[in-house]
Scaffold this active site. Structure first.
Site, PDB file in Angstrom:
ATOM      1  N   GLU A   1      51.649  24.526  38.416  1.00 21.32           N
ATOM      2  CA  GLU A   1      52.709  25.290  39.061  1.00 21.32           C
ATOM      3  C   GLU A   1      53.761  24.431  39.758  1.00 21.32           C
ATOM      4  O   GLU A   1      54.964  24.642  39.547  1.00 21.32           O
ATOM      5  CB  GLU A   1      52.117  26.312  40.034  1.00 21.32           C
ATOM      6  CG  GLU A   1      51.393  27.483  39.357  1.00 21.32           C
ATOM      7  CD  GLU A   1      49.940  27.200  39.008  1.00 21.32           C
ATOM      8  OE1 GLU A   1      49.469  26.076  39.267  1.00 21.32           O
ATOM      9  OE2 GLU A   1      49.267  28.103  38.473  1.00 21.32           O
TER      10      GLU A   1
ATOM     11  N   HIS B   1      44.063  36.534  45.391  1.00 25.30           N
ATOM     12  CA  HIS B   1      44.839  37.188  44.325  1.00 25.30           C
ATOM     13  C   HIS B   1      45.407  38.529  44.788  1.00 25.30           C
ATOM     14  O   HIS B   1      45.594  39.442  43.984  1.00 25.30           O
ATOM     15  CB  HIS B   1      43.976  37.418  43.077  1.00 25.30           C
ATOM     16  CG  HIS B   1      43.845  36.215  42.193  1.00 25.30           C
ATOM     17  ND1 HIS B   1      43.207  35.073  42.591  1.00 25.30           N
ATOM     18  CD2 HIS B   1      44.273  35.981  40.929  1.00 25.30           C
ATOM     19  CE1 HIS B   1      43.239  34.185  41.601  1.00 25.30           C
ATOM     20  NE2 HIS B   1      43.882  34.714  40.579  1.00 25.30           N
TER      21      HIS B   1
HETATM   22  C1  TPP Z   1      46.570  27.801  40.536  1.00 21.42           C
HETATM   23  C2  TPP Z   1      46.204  28.861  39.574  1.00 21.42           C
HETATM   24  N1  TPP Z   1      46.987  29.060  38.497  1.00 21.42           N
HETATM   25  C3  TPP Z   1      46.678  30.022  37.605  1.00 21.42           C
HETATM   26  C4  TPP Z   1      45.564  30.800  37.778  1.00 21.42           C
HETATM   27  C5  TPP Z   1      45.224  31.886  36.784  1.00 21.42           C
HETATM   28  N2  TPP Z   1      44.076  31.448  35.975  1.00 21.42           N
HETATM   29  C6  TPP Z   1      42.827  31.821  36.313  1.00 21.42           C
HETATM   30  S1  TPP Z   1      41.691  31.109  35.336  1.00 21.42           S
HETATM   31  C7  TPP Z   1      42.858  30.334  34.419  1.00 21.42           C
HETATM   32  C8  TPP Z   1      42.464  29.475  33.280  1.00 21.42           C
HETATM   33  C9  TPP Z   1      41.557  28.380  33.714  1.00 21.42           C
HETATM   34  O1  TPP Z   1      41.157  27.655  32.610  1.00 21.42           O
HETATM   35  P1  TPP Z   1      40.024  26.586  32.747  1.00 21.42           P
HETATM   36  O2  TPP Z   1      40.296  25.721  33.932  1.00 21.42           O
HETATM   37  O3  TPP Z   1      39.900  25.919  31.447  1.00 21.42           O
HETATM   38  O4  TPP Z   1      38.717  27.424  33.105  1.00 21.42           O
HETATM   39  P2  TPP Z   1      37.975  28.502  32.183  1.00 21.42           P
HETATM   40  O5  TPP Z   1      38.533  29.832  32.532  1.00 21.42           O
HETATM   41  O6  TPP Z   1      38.184  28.156  30.780  1.00 21.42           O
HETATM   42  O7  TPP Z   1      36.546  28.395  32.592  1.00 21.42           O
HETATM   43  C10 TPP Z   1      44.136  30.631  34.901  1.00 21.42           C
HETATM   44  C11 TPP Z   1      45.389  30.135  34.326  1.00 21.42           C
HETATM   45  C12 TPP Z   1      44.797  30.580  38.932  1.00 21.42           C
HETATM   46  N3  TPP Z   1      43.743  31.331  39.212  1.00 21.42           N
HETATM   47  N4  TPP Z   1      45.114  29.601  39.789  1.00 21.42           N
END
Ligand code: TPP
Ligand code: MG
Lengths: 331, 331
Positions: free
Chosen positions: B60, B129
């Site tokens: 971000e 959130h």
């Molecule tokens: C700072 C932030 N940006 C965006 C999100 C929205 N978000 C939640 S989970 C996720 C994907 C995370 O991917 P990863 O780190 O690979 O974990 P996975 O869900 O695959 O276990 C996103 C973009 C968030 N919660 N926090």
């Protein structure tokens, strides 16, 4: 399976193996129930399933003691169970009940279990990297020999914070292990579309020893973690692990039609050919550590345990209204 | 007139501006194929391609900073911040960089960018959130802040935001994406700094932002049954703020409640109440009341979360007391 018997660092008695198996099945069972609670509209909000990634949390947490800390993620139920949490308090938390680990205030994305060293799930991707590294800094400053494991996803490697704290952890030789759960996706996007270059090379750029390991092989994960934990305790940290794994469900329970970003064949392949529980079960039987009947009995006991915990949580009371402005500040 | 959802309204506004102006582009996490987790931007990548609808890693501060740079050098970026809660991650880029360039450069540099994000609790999404952080950015000179209260406002304000030569933050309420409202087929823009009187009344003024406008309208309906005629005003943008319309209303009704979903202390409601106090004191028959979210992190448990936000019933109760003169000597 990693050749556990030949590896001196690996736990070598049947009890340890069976506990690892049980913990993996407990995670899968917990998630199946959580999914069911969502589908039957009994669970408030959304949740992210850990199913498919069990060997990562269990392989790692089985190498830790209760004094060792972990930080977890939005996909945190697996870490929580693996670090020793009980079903009852977890389901109560998922349903927002008073008996939950966080008295219903945190919910799925914020479960913390202080008693077993789980500093908490986190709804901010990458949000726990500072916390984990700070925990390790405290261990060093106060002279305790505990180690902190920071769980995070492949998507979180895009957060700048990670590079700031890895730099300090390396400079100051902190007892922290960065455990990147690479499940191939960051929400609805493939990892290779959001991560340039190699993930382990990023840690290596700071002089941090980094390993890639099959995250569907609980013994391989456990063997590696045990070695690294022991060295981290002696001040040889930090370390970095990239665990190659897969999530079976959607990004969250509501992500049901997902063919636009990954195919059913791919999901089927991981589930049928690389499942960490099926693989480990076959190994246990082949090695004569447990019979099929014993394993079935174990599974049944876990299913029953979960059913009781869910029933308890459903009937449990919500927190009293007076709790709403409690715990904003510590006494 | 046709009715469309708030989600469609935002989508249309962005598509129209992207067709009109080739320097407009869109960037954020899962904005392309996935069209955001709320599916607000579905279809845009099909029309405009991945050069103008860009999926980013979970970085971000990085992509907001890049939007600032692109805006300073001739583009009009729209950045999508998936949850308003992530504003904390981008505060430096937004508040130190975007907000100050024009002033610091003596008017030479401009930052025509839009940051679209959301607000709102009661989705059972817990403390990270669910926040409504408009007051944080409204506090910073150089940023404009829009808070659409329906599909109609969402479209008109978005188009104005994209054409504005300043950094604009738009907050959409997550719970309103599927709410429909009449939206003309023909093009229109809603100027910033023009409040809208949603309902006329003579006894009390309810000034409300975003989804709190619905709360105020419901409260006004209930109050009408008790013989209290409430006027409901939506400022539509809190920076710039249409002070004149708010003051004119209060001159007429002599009482006011300001309702906004941000935390009540040091918030949007406090600012508006203070201005009415300073500029309409002579006309007031009672203190201006603030109604915001409770000053607590948003709790997960439904039993607690619902207590934290203003509701029509709570607004009615306060309005009743104000009109009965009960609060004049309140401590
Ligand atoms: C700072 C932030 N940006 C965006 C999100 C929205 N978000 C939640 S989970 C996720 C994907 C995370 O991917 P990863 O780190 O690979 O974990 P996975 O869900 O695959 O276990 C996103 C973009 C968030 N919660 N926090
Ligand atoms: Mg991932």
């Amino acid at each position: 399976m990693a050749d556990a018997r030949k590896d001196n660092d690996v736990k070598t008695n049947a009890e340890d193996y069976l506990r690892m198996y049980r913990q993996m099945v407990r995670i899968r069972t917990f998630e199946d129930n959580a999914n069911q609670l969502y589908l039957s509209a009994k669970m408030p909000g959304l949740t992210h399933m850990y199913s498919g990634e069990e060997a990562v949390a269990v392989g790692i947490c089985e190498a830790l003691t209760d004094d060792d800390r972990i930080t977890s993620t939005h996909r945190g139920h697996g870490h929580c169970v693996a670090k020793g949490a009980a079903f009852k308090e977890m389901f109560c938390e998922l349903l927002g009940k008073e008996e939950g680990y966080c008295r219903g205030k945190g919910g799925s994305m914020h479960i913390a279990d202080q008693s077993h060293g789980n500093l908490g799930a986190n709804a901010i991707v990458g949000g726990s990297m500072g916390i984990a590294t700070g925990s390790a800094l405290r261990a060093k400053l106060l002279g305790s020999d505990d180690v902190t494991v920071c769980f995070f996803g492949d998507g979180a490697t895009a957060q700048g914070l990670m590079y700031e704290v890895m730099n300090m952890a390396a400079l100051w030789k902190l007892p922290v292990i960065y455990a990147c759960e690479n499940n191939g996706y960051s929400e609805y996007t493939r990892t290779d579309e959001i991560a340039a270059g190699s993930i382990t090379a990023r840690a290596e750029a700071f002089g941090i020893e980094a390993h890639q390991v099959d995250g569907q092989d609980v013994l391989a994960v456990n063997a590696l973690t045990r070695r690294l934990v022991e060295r981290a305790r002696k001040g040889e940290g930090p370390f970095f692990m990239e665990l190659m794994t897969y999530r079976y469900h959607g990004h969250h329970v509501g992500d049901i039609n997902r063919e636009y970003y990954r195919s059913k064949e791919e999901e089927k392949d991981w589930k049928e050919n690389r499942d960490p529980i099926i693989r480990f079960r076959a190994w246990l039987v082949a090695e004569g550590i447990a019979s099929e009947a014993e394993i079935e009995a174990m599974n049944a006991a876990i299913t029953e345990d979960a059913a009781q915990a869910v029933a308890h949580a459903e009937a449990a009371p919500y927190p009293d209204a007076s709790e709403v402005d409690m715990h904003v500040y510590a006494d | 007139m046709r009715e469309i959802t708030l989600s469609q309204a935002v989508n249309e506004a962005i598509a129209e501006e992207m067709r009109r102006d080739p320097t407009v582009f869109l960037m954020g996490e899962d904005v392309a194929e996935a069209g955001t987790p709320f599916k607000v931007l579905s279809g845009l990548v099909e029309e405009f391609g991945t050069q103008r609808v860009i999926d980013t890693p979970i970085s971000e501060p990085g992509f907001v900073g890049m939007a600032v740079g692109a805006a300073m050098t001739g583009a009009r970026p729209i950045v999508d911040l998936m949850f308003g809660d992530f504003l904390y991650l981008v505060m430096d880029q937004l508040c130190n960089q975007a907000a100050k360039q024009h002033y610091m450069s003596g008017g030479k540099l401009t930052v025509p960018m839009v940051l679209r994000t959301n607000l709102g609790a009661t989705r059972r999404s817990a403390a990270q959130h669910s926040q409504s952080l408009q007051a944080l950015v409204a506090h910073i000179p150089g940023l404009k802040v829009a808070m659409p209260s329906s599909a109609y406002e969402a479209k008109g304000l978005m188009k104005t935001a994209i054409r504005d030569n300043n950094p604009v933050v738009i907050f959409e309420d997550k719970l309103m994406y599927q709410d429909k409202a009449p939206v003309p087929e023909e093009e229109y823009l809603i100027p910033f700094g023009e409040a809208h009187i949603k309902r006329a009344g003579r006894d009390i003024t309810l000034i409300a932002t975003s989804s709190m406008v619905q709360v105020a309208e419901k409260a006004a309906g209930l109050l009408a049954g008790e013989g209290i005629e409430a006027e409901v005003i939506d400022p539509r943008t809190i920076v710039p703020l249409d002070e004149a319309s708010l003051i004119a209303s209060v001159r007429k009704t002599s009482r006011a409640i300001v309702i906004d979903e941000g935390h009540q202390s040091y918030g949007v409601t406090a600012e508006i109440a203070a201005r009415l106090n300073e500029k309409a004191f002579y006309h007031l028959d009672a203190p201006v009341l603030r109604m915001g979210a409770m000053d607590v992190p948003v709790p997960f448990s439904p039993a607690l979360e619902d207590l934290t936000v203003p509701t029509p019933e709570r607004v009615v109760a306060q309005a009743r007391r104000l009109c009965a003169g009960e609060l004049i000597h309140a401590a």
